[in-house]
Design an enzyme around this catalytic site. Structure first.
Site, PDB file in Angstrom:
ATOM      1  N   GLU A  41       0.845  -1.191   0.000  1.00  0.00           N
ATOM      2  CA  GLU A  41       0.000   0.000   0.000  1.00  0.00           C
ATOM      3  C   GLU A  41       0.881   1.242   0.000  1.00  0.00           C
ATOM      4  O   GLU A  41       1.969   1.255   0.586  1.00  0.00           O
ATOM      5  CB  GLU A  41      -0.895  -0.015   1.241  1.00  0.00           C
ATOM      6  CG  GLU A  41      -1.922   1.106   1.302  1.00  0.00           C
ATOM      7  CD  GLU A  41      -2.795   1.023   2.548  1.00  0.00           C
ATOM      8  OE1 GLU A  41      -3.937   1.501   2.490  1.00  0.00           O
ATOM      9  OE2 GLU A  41      -2.336   0.488   3.575  1.00  0.00           O
ATOM     10  N   LYS A 110     -10.306   0.271  -2.129  1.00  0.00           N
ATOM     11  CA  LYS A 110     -10.321  -0.150  -0.730  1.00  0.00           C
ATOM     12  C   LYS A 110     -11.703   0.052  -0.111  1.00  0.00           C
ATOM     13  O   LYS A 110     -12.256   1.151  -0.122  1.00  0.00           O
ATOM     14  CB  LYS A 110      -9.275   0.663   0.039  1.00  0.00           C
ATOM     15  CG  LYS A 110      -9.038   0.227   1.467  1.00  0.00           C
ATOM     16  CD  LYS A 110      -7.892   1.044   2.077  1.00  0.00           C
ATOM     17  CE  LYS A 110      -7.563   0.610   3.483  1.00  0.00           C
ATOM     18  NZ  LYS A 110      -6.431   1.393   4.042  1.00  0.00           N
ATOM     19  N   CYS A 152      -4.895  -3.621   3.302  1.00  0.00           N
ATOM     20  CA  CYS A 152      -4.559  -3.209   4.667  1.00  0.00           C
ATOM     21  C   CYS A 152      -5.695  -3.449   5.676  1.00  0.00           C
ATOM     22  O   CYS A 152      -5.913  -4.569   6.116  1.00  0.00           O
ATOM     23  CB  CYS A 152      -4.110  -1.750   4.660  1.00  0.00           C
ATOM     24  SG  CYS A 152      -3.126  -1.291   6.116  1.00  0.00           S
TER      25      CYS A 152
END
Length: 276
Positions: A41, A110, A152
């Site tokens: 990321e 995301k 993440c």
């Protein structure tokens, strides 16, 4: 299947970060076999303030440069994340996947944004101030099979990983920049748990920043469907290489048929919505 995860210590200079990635790709051994490369990321911009994220989102040349890296080195490249302009003025945190001819195979925005209070020098994180959440899962067809994408903070949401497995994924890739505090407490447990939930290989690639205001954990990992750690790079920058054997998936799923036993049904895989 050969996989290579690049653990980075990215800065606020996209050009310097791109040069680092290029140098690392040049150092790869030319084994002649297909290779999946995963960046973390924020690979091209780590720690940037909102205006820097928006500036990078408006620099359309970066996407082309990442595509050219995939083509030059004939790799399938999971290109970490890039900010991409959203409809409300914020940015999506988007992961692009490029094929070995530089073609865009697919992308993922995301879903889960990191709004949390952590006991470190930053204290309060509020991704939703800068970023707009995605609204669907992404399953990418590659020469290695179906590739699922998560980013993440998504690691904390097992429903996403179960949905990706239900959609036919064998490998799920997780570019990340976990904080040092949450990484020390939860990172390894979460990566192994999501591998067990999904009965997939998890390729989790991290940023490593042991000092400064924004400290991140590192520990890039490849975890198998039995929850076993196949390979990991605890600290430092550079490559984590390994081979994964997809035959292991059938063995694990036959021995422990979670998909057949599960009595809870997920909503439509392509239409999961989130609230802003």
């Amino acid at each position: 299947m050969k996989v290579s995860l690049l653990q980075c210590q990215s800065s606020r200079s996209p050009q310097e970060n791109l040069e680092f990635i290029y140098a690392q790709l040049r150092a790869l051994d030319n084994c002649g076999e297909p290779r999946l490369v995963v960046l973390p990321e924020c690979a091209l911009l780590f720690g940037g303030i909102e205006s820097e994220q928006q500036q990078l989102a408006d620099d359309l040349t970066m996407l082309a440069k990442l595509a050219s890296l995939a083509a030059e080195f004939a790799i399938t490249l999971v290109a970490g994340t890039l900010p991409v302009r959203a409809s409300d003025g914020r940015c999506c945190s988007r992961c692009h996947v490029f094929g070995p001819q530089g073609q865009l195979l697919g992308d993922y925005d995301k879903l889960h944004l990191f709004d949390a209070t952590i006991g470190d020098a930053t204290g309060r994180y509020c991704e939703s101030h800068t970023f707009y959440p995605g609204d669907h899962i992404s399953v990418i067809d590659t020469e290695f099979g179906k590739l699922g994408l998560a980013i993440c903070y998504d690691l904390r949401f097992p429903e996403l990983f179960r949905a990706l497995a239900q959609a036919g994924c064998d490998v799920i890739v997780v570019p990340a920049a976990f904080t040092a505090v949450t990484g020390a407490a939860h990172w390894q447990t979460l990566v192994q748990a999501r591998a067990l939930d999904s009965q997939c290989f998890i390729l989790a690639t991290g940023q490593w920043h042991p000092q400064g205001v924004r400290q991140t954990w590192g520990q890039s990992m490849v975890v198998g469907p039995w929850g076993d750690i196949i390979a990991q790079k605890l600290t430092g920058v550079g490559w984590l290489h390994c081979h994964i054997n997809k035959d292991e998936l059938a063995k694990v799923r036959a021995a422990l048929p979670l998909a057949a036993h599960n009595r809870f049904q997920l909503p439509s895989l392509k239409s999961m919505s989130v609230q802003d």
